[in-house]
Design a protein around this motif. Structure first.
Motif, PDB file in Angstrom:
ATOM      1  N   ALA A  39      -1.592   0.005 -25.753  1.00 39.67           N
ATOM      2  CA  ALA A  39      -0.793  -0.759 -24.795  1.00 39.67           C
ATOM      3  C   ALA A  39      -1.171  -2.231 -24.809  1.00 39.67           C
ATOM      4  O   ALA A  39      -0.302  -3.113 -24.793  1.00 39.67           O
ATOM      5  CB  ALA A  39      -0.968  -0.186 -23.393  1.00 39.67           C
ATOM      6  N   VAL A  40      -2.465  -2.517 -24.858  1.00 35.69           N
ATOM      7  CA  VAL A  40      -2.911  -3.911 -24.902  1.00 35.69           C
ATOM      8  C   VAL A  40      -2.485  -4.572 -26.208  1.00 35.69           C
ATOM      9  O   VAL A  40      -2.025  -5.716 -26.216  1.00 35.69           O
ATOM     10  CB  VAL A  40      -4.441  -4.005 -24.701  1.00 35.69           C
ATOM     11  N   GLY A  41      -2.620  -3.856 -27.325  1.00 36.29           N
ATOM     12  CA  GLY A  41      -2.236  -4.413 -28.620  1.00 36.29           C
ATOM     13  C   GLY A  41      -0.760  -4.737 -28.697  1.00 36.29           C
ATOM     14  O   GLY A  41      -0.368  -5.831 -29.109  1.00 36.29           O
ATOM     15  N   VAL A  42       0.066  -3.807 -28.284  1.00 35.73           N
ATOM     16  CA  VAL A  42       1.518  -4.049 -28.304  1.00 35.73           C
ATOM     17  C   VAL A  42       1.879  -5.152 -27.319  1.00 35.73           C
ATOM     18  O   VAL A  42       2.697  -6.026 -27.614  1.00 35.73           O
ATOM     19  CB  VAL A  42       2.287  -2.743 -28.008  1.00 35.73           C
ATOM     20  N   GLY A  43       1.249  -5.141 -26.155  1.00 36.03           N
ATOM     21  CA  GLY A  43       1.520  -6.177 -25.159  1.00 36.03           C
ATOM     22  C   GLY A  43       1.167  -7.563 -25.653  1.00 36.03           C
ATOM     23  O   GLY A  43       1.928  -8.520 -25.452  1.00 36.03           O
ATOM     24  N   LEU A  44       0.011  -7.701 -26.318  1.00 30.92           N
ATOM     25  CA  LEU A  44      -0.381  -9.003 -26.850  1.00 30.92           C
ATOM     26  C   LEU A  44       0.560  -9.463 -27.960  1.00 30.92           C
ATOM     27  O   LEU A  44       0.921 -10.644 -28.026  1.00 30.92           O
ATOM     28  CB  LEU A  44      -1.819  -8.953 -27.374  1.00 30.92           C
ATOM     29  N   ALA A  45       0.962  -8.546 -28.825  1.00 33.65           N
ATOM     30  CA  ALA A  45       1.873  -8.917 -29.911  1.00 33.65           C
ATOM     31  C   ALA A  45       3.226  -9.361 -29.365  1.00 33.65           C
ATOM     32  O   ALA A  45       3.793 -10.362 -29.821  1.00 33.65           O
ATOM     33  CB  ALA A  45       2.043  -7.748 -30.880  1.00 33.65           C
ATOM     34  N   VAL A  46       3.724  -8.646 -28.367  1.00 33.64           N
ATOM     35  CA  VAL A  46       5.006  -9.022 -27.773  1.00 33.64           C
ATOM     36  C   VAL A  46       4.885 -10.338 -27.019  1.00 33.64           C
ATOM     37  O   VAL A  46       5.753 -11.207 -27.110  1.00 33.64           O
ATOM     38  CB  VAL A  46       5.532  -7.890 -26.865  1.00 33.64           C
ATOM     39  N   LEU A  47       3.796 -10.498 -26.277  1.00 39.20           N
ATOM     40  CA  LEU A  47       3.578 -11.739 -25.529  1.00 39.20           C
ATOM     41  C   LEU A  47       3.527 -12.941 -26.466  1.00 39.20           C
ATOM     42  O   LEU A  47       4.147 -13.974 -26.198  1.00 39.20           O
ATOM     43  CB  LEU A  47       2.288 -11.649 -24.719  1.00 39.20           C
TER      44      LEU A  47
END
Length: 77
Positions: A39-47
């Motif tokens: 979740a953190v990885g996908v969130g950072l990439a999207v952000l």
């Protein structure tokens, strides 16, 4: 922090989440850490993709961003 670094951090956390999920599955545990990392990885990439001033990041940008990050780290030391 540069959006390229945020994107790379997110992209590099996702494979770690997959490894953590496989390890949890092999031990018979619930993959809570894997879900958090993913979740953190996908969130950072999207952000990072949203915050980039001139558009979105893609998979083609990963090698160039990785090389630029290595050069920046090399120059820091």
């Amino acid at each position: 922090m540069d959006t390229g670094i945020i994107f790379l951090l997110g992209v590099y956390l996702v494979p770690l989440a997959l490894v953590s999920a496989v390890g949890a599955w092999a031990d018979g545990r619930k993959p809570y850490v894997a879900l958090g990392l993913g979740a953190v990885g996908v969130g950072l990439a999207v952000l990072a993709s949203v915050l980039r001033p001139d558009g979105r990041y893609g998979l083609r940008d990963i090698p160039e961003l990785s090389a630029a990050l290595i050069v920046r780290l090399w120059q820091a030391f």
